[in-house]
Scaffold this motif. Sequence first.
Motif, short mmCIF file in Angstrom:
data_model
loop_
_atom_site.label_atom_id
_atom_site.label_comp_id
_atom_site.label_asym_id
_atom_site.label_seq_id
_atom_site.Cartn_x
_atom_site.Cartn_y
_atom_site.Cartn_z
N GLY A 1 0.82 -1.20 0.00
CA GLY A 1 0.00 0.00 0.00
C GLY A 1 0.85 1.25 0.00
O GLY A 1 0.54 2.24 0.65
N ARG A 2 1.99 1.20 -0.72
CA ARG A 2 2.87 2.37 -0.76
C ARG A 2 2.18 3.49 -1.53
O ARG A 2 1.71 3.29 -2.64
N PRO A 3 2.14 4.69 -0.97
CA PRO A 3 1.53 5.81 -1.67
C PRO A 3 2.36 6.26 -2.85
O PRO A 3 1.89 6.95 -3.72
N PRO B 1 11.48 -4.57 0.80
CA PRO B 1 11.26 -3.55 1.81
C PRO B 1 10.82 -4.23 3.09
O PRO B 1 10.54 -5.44 3.09
N SER B 2 10.78 -3.50 4.19
CA SER B 2 10.26 -4.09 5.41
C SER B 2 8.83 -4.57 5.16
O SER B 2 8.06 -3.93 4.44
N ALA B 3 8.49 -5.72 5.77
CA ALA B 3 7.26 -6.43 5.42
C ALA B 3 6.05 -5.91 6.21
O ALA B 3 5.35 -6.68 6.86
N ASN C 1 8.71 4.22 -3.67
CA ASN C 1 10.03 4.41 -3.08
C ASN C 1 10.97 3.39 -3.68
O ASN C 1 10.57 2.25 -3.90
N PRO C 2 12.22 3.78 -3.91
CA PRO C 2 13.16 2.77 -4.42
C PRO C 2 13.39 1.70 -3.35
O PRO C 2 13.31 1.97 -2.16
N LEU C 3 13.68 0.48 -3.80
CA LEU C 3 13.79 -0.67 -2.91
C LEU C 3 15.23 -1.15 -2.83
O LEU C 3 16.04 -0.89 -3.71
N ILE D 1 21.30 2.39 -7.15
CA ILE D 1 20.59 1.23 -6.62
C ILE D 1 21.11 0.93 -5.22
O ILE D 1 22.30 1.08 -4.94
N ALA D 2 20.19 0.56 -4.33
CA ALA D 2 20.56 0.16 -2.97
C ALA D 2 20.74 -1.35 -2.95
O ALA D 2 19.88 -2.09 -3.43
N VAL D 3 21.89 -1.81 -2.43
CA VAL D 3 22.17 -3.24 -2.39
C VAL D 3 22.60 -3.65 -0.98
O VAL D 3 23.21 -2.87 -0.25
#
Length: 329
Positions: free
Chosen positions: A58-60, A144-146, A63-65, A120-122
């Motif tokens: 439900g991300r508004p 992302p956090s669950a 956001n990059p992951l 990119i985030a790794v």
Amino acid sequence: MTAPPATETIRPDANAAARAARVLAAGGLVAFPTETVYGLGADATNGEAVARLYEAKGRPAFNPLIAHVADAAAARSLAHFDPAAERLAAAFWPGPLTLVLPRRADCPVAELATAGLDTIAVRVPDHPVARAILSAFGRPVVAPSANRSGHVSPTTAQHVLADLRGRIELIVDGGPTPMGLESTIVACLDRPMLLRPGALPRTEIERLVPLAEPPANAGASGDAAPIAPGQLASHYAPRARLRLDAQRVEAGEALLAFGPVPAQGGGRSALALNLSPRGDLIEAAANLFSHLRTLDASGAAVIAVMPVPHEGLGEAINDRLMRAAAPRA
Ligand code: TXA
Ligand code: MG
């Protein structure tokens, strides 16, 4: 896989990783423990799976992951490491450190997962269950956090279930996560910079590399106030001007279409791409950034964008389109 009917919870036994890998390969969503918090995983290379992940959370906005991989070698196939990044990876991976790095040109991660950014985030997590899943799957997993967007990060499978039951296929219950705080995020783009304080203390990092101060407002932690990626690497911005809510196409414009009904004058467009000819918002989200890039590369001065309904993922799609259309400073 549309509208998952039930959410199954399994123990991390000998078959769990293979089972999780099969669900991921089929485009499904799997929650699993890391040493920090539970992550909600999807195949990072599958744009539609990533779109479903945003929808489940439900991300508004998109956001990059973080792309999770089994080892540093796998991370190097996604991103460029400068010497500071190499030093940090050698010291802290596997572990609760996420590096934001320049995305490689041949990086297979879906553009939606990195929100169209060139970075990119790794991260290489250090938890036996996460490591087993990443090894079994063999491809990057965005996680992302669950939790549902706006809720706190989950540290038990019960937290995950409370937020995401009926929205994801599988939860691997590995018990409470040992750290309970998200990973520390450091960008190694120009100079190393702390973007999010987290489970790896700043002082540990500063023993190896000096950390530049983040721009004002950056550096919030967790989900309560996530870092706007725009504060670091600006939001994806096409060179062309975007004309939103276009009902008709003017000569020479490129067209970003949506749905089965053609735009008036569509035949005059320099180049036309449809986010989803059947009007499916998950498909549209998966195509958003790559279609924008292709249309922008056509050299058209204006990209006309047909209206996208505001429901479901449409809200995030419209959020990104509005940002891309905003006048630049
Ligand atoms: O501990 C963690 O990092 C957990 C576990 C599951 O690995 N994951 C996590 O993901 O916290 P998430 O999506 O809840 O937070 C990721 C943060 C967001 O604030 C996002 O904006 C930032 O990382 N981020 C991701 N890619 C970025 C990029 N290219 N540039 C700047 N920030 C980025
Ligand atoms: Mg989060």
